[in-house]
Motif scaffolding. Sequence first.
Motif, PDB file in Angstrom:
ATOM      1  N   GLN A   1      -6.075   0.656  -3.128  1.00 43.16           N
ATOM      2  CA  GLN A   1      -5.001   1.214  -2.302  1.00 43.16           C
ATOM      3  C   GLN A   1      -4.855   2.715  -2.540  1.00 43.16           C
ATOM      4  O   GLN A   1      -4.675   3.486  -1.594  1.00 43.16           O
TER       5      GLN A   1
ATOM      6  N   LYS B   1      -6.660  -3.988  -7.057  1.00 44.99           N
ATOM      7  CA  LYS B   1      -5.970  -3.806  -5.775  1.00 44.99           C
ATOM      8  C   LYS B   1      -5.336  -2.425  -5.691  1.00 44.99           C
ATOM      9  O   LYS B   1      -5.472  -1.725  -4.687  1.00 44.99           O
ATOM     10  N   GLN B   2      -4.664  -2.002  -6.747  1.00 41.33           N
ATOM     11  CA  GLN B   2      -4.010  -0.700  -6.731  1.00 41.33           C
ATOM     12  C   GLN B   2      -5.015   0.443  -6.695  1.00 41.33           C
ATOM     13  O   GLN B   2      -4.766   1.469  -6.056  1.00 41.33           O
TER      14      GLN B   2
ATOM     15  N   CYS C   1      -6.204  -2.068   2.308  1.00 42.40           N
ATOM     16  CA  CYS C   1      -7.063  -1.946   1.133  1.00 42.40           C
ATOM     17  C   CYS C   1      -6.469  -2.763   0.000  1.00 42.40           C
ATOM     18  O   CYS C   1      -5.275  -2.692  -0.266  1.00 42.40           O
ATOM     19  N   GLY C   2      -7.294  -3.543  -0.647  1.00 37.65           N
ATOM     20  CA  GLY C   2      -6.830  -4.339  -1.771  1.00 37.65           C
ATOM     21  C   GLY C   2      -6.386  -5.739  -1.405  1.00 37.65           C
ATOM     22  O   GLY C   2      -6.040  -6.520  -2.279  1.00 37.65           O
ATOM     23  N   VAL C   3      -6.407  -6.087  -0.120  1.00 36.15           N
ATOM     24  CA  VAL C   3      -5.999  -7.428   0.290  1.00 36.15           C
ATOM     25  C   VAL C   3      -6.965  -8.476  -0.263  1.00 36.15           C
ATOM     26  O   VAL C   3      -6.537  -9.540  -0.705  1.00 36.15           O
TER      27      VAL C   3
ATOM     28  N   PRO D   1      -8.918  -8.577  -3.141  1.00 36.61           N
ATOM     29  CA  PRO D   1      -8.640  -8.960  -4.531  1.00 36.61           C
ATOM     30  C   PRO D   1      -7.299  -9.662  -4.696  1.00 36.61           C
ATOM     31  O   PRO D   1      -7.168 -10.574  -5.512  1.00 36.61           O
ATOM     32  N   ALA D   2      -6.306  -9.260  -3.916  1.00 38.65           N
ATOM     33  CA  ALA D   2      -4.986  -9.893  -4.016  1.00 38.65           C
ATOM     34  C   ALA D   2      -5.070 -11.364  -3.620  1.00 38.65           C
ATOM     35  O   ALA D   2      -4.551 -12.234  -4.323  1.00 38.65           O
TER      36      ALA D   2
ATOM     37  N   LYS E   1      -6.474  -8.233 -11.398  1.00 34.59           N
ATOM     38  CA  LYS E   1      -6.451  -8.301  -9.937  1.00 34.59           C
ATOM     39  C   LYS E   1      -5.551  -7.211  -9.367  1.00 34.59           C
ATOM     40  O   LYS E   1      -5.914  -6.520  -8.423  1.00 34.59           O
ATOM     41  N   GLU E   2      -4.379  -7.022  -9.962  1.00 34.71           N
ATOM     42  CA  GLU E   2      -3.465  -5.973  -9.510  1.00 34.71           C
ATOM     43  C   GLU E   2      -4.058  -4.582  -9.742  1.00 34.71           C
ATOM     44  O   GLU E   2      -3.909  -3.700  -8.911  1.00 34.71           O
TER      45      GLU E   2
ATOM     46  N   ALA F   1     -14.285  -3.668  -4.416  1.00 29.24           N
ATOM     47  CA  ALA F   1     -13.628  -4.215  -5.602  1.00 29.24           C
ATOM     48  C   ALA F   1     -14.623  -4.331  -6.759  1.00 29.24           C
ATOM     49  O   ALA F   1     -14.300  -4.001  -7.906  1.00 29.24           O
TER      50      ALA F   1
ATOM     51  N   THR G   1       0.832  -1.197   0.000  1.00 28.98           N
ATOM     52  CA  THR G   1       0.000   0.000   0.000  1.00 28.98           C
ATOM     53  C   THR G   1       0.868   1.249   0.000  1.00 28.98           C
ATOM     54  O   THR G   1       0.615   2.201  -0.752  1.00 28.98           O
TER      55      THR G   1
END
Length: 149
Positions: free
Chosen positions: A107, A103-104, A36-38, A40-41, A99-100, A120, A3
């Motif tokens: 974040q 996530k980004q 944040c984004g965990v 989807p990761a 996915k990235e 998401a 993040t």
Amino acid sequence: LDTAKVLRQKNPGQFASTFGCLLTTARERGIGALYCGVGPAAFGAFPSSALYFGTYECMKRKLGAFSRRFEGSEGRRPFVHMVSAVCGNTASSLLFVPKEFVKQQLQAAAAGSTEARKTALEVIRTTLQTKGVGGLYTGIGATLLRNIP
């Protein structure tokens, strides 16, 4: 740390250090903003890895069988592994890059933009509406250049 990396890339002058970024984000947005984004990761890691290894093994088997038809095929083993890895990385990027991206986006939203409370699914829906499917693949070229030797 991921993040902090995304936030520092988004606004290079905003944070003096990684620790400062993490501290400021936690103080201003809460400790949850660091995660944040965990979702989807984690959700995308397993299928992406499975696709990589499945494609790698399939290609290794097919290319290995093909190369054994020729004399001196043992010297081609590194080539078989290299091409199999390229195919595996390319295939897994079909899942990894969207996915990235999601996530980004989550974040970056944690830095305080108006989209900070998006989920998401909302990021995916908005991206599809505004940029189409290609929007989810923003950065695929750079990802392939990084992952493919």
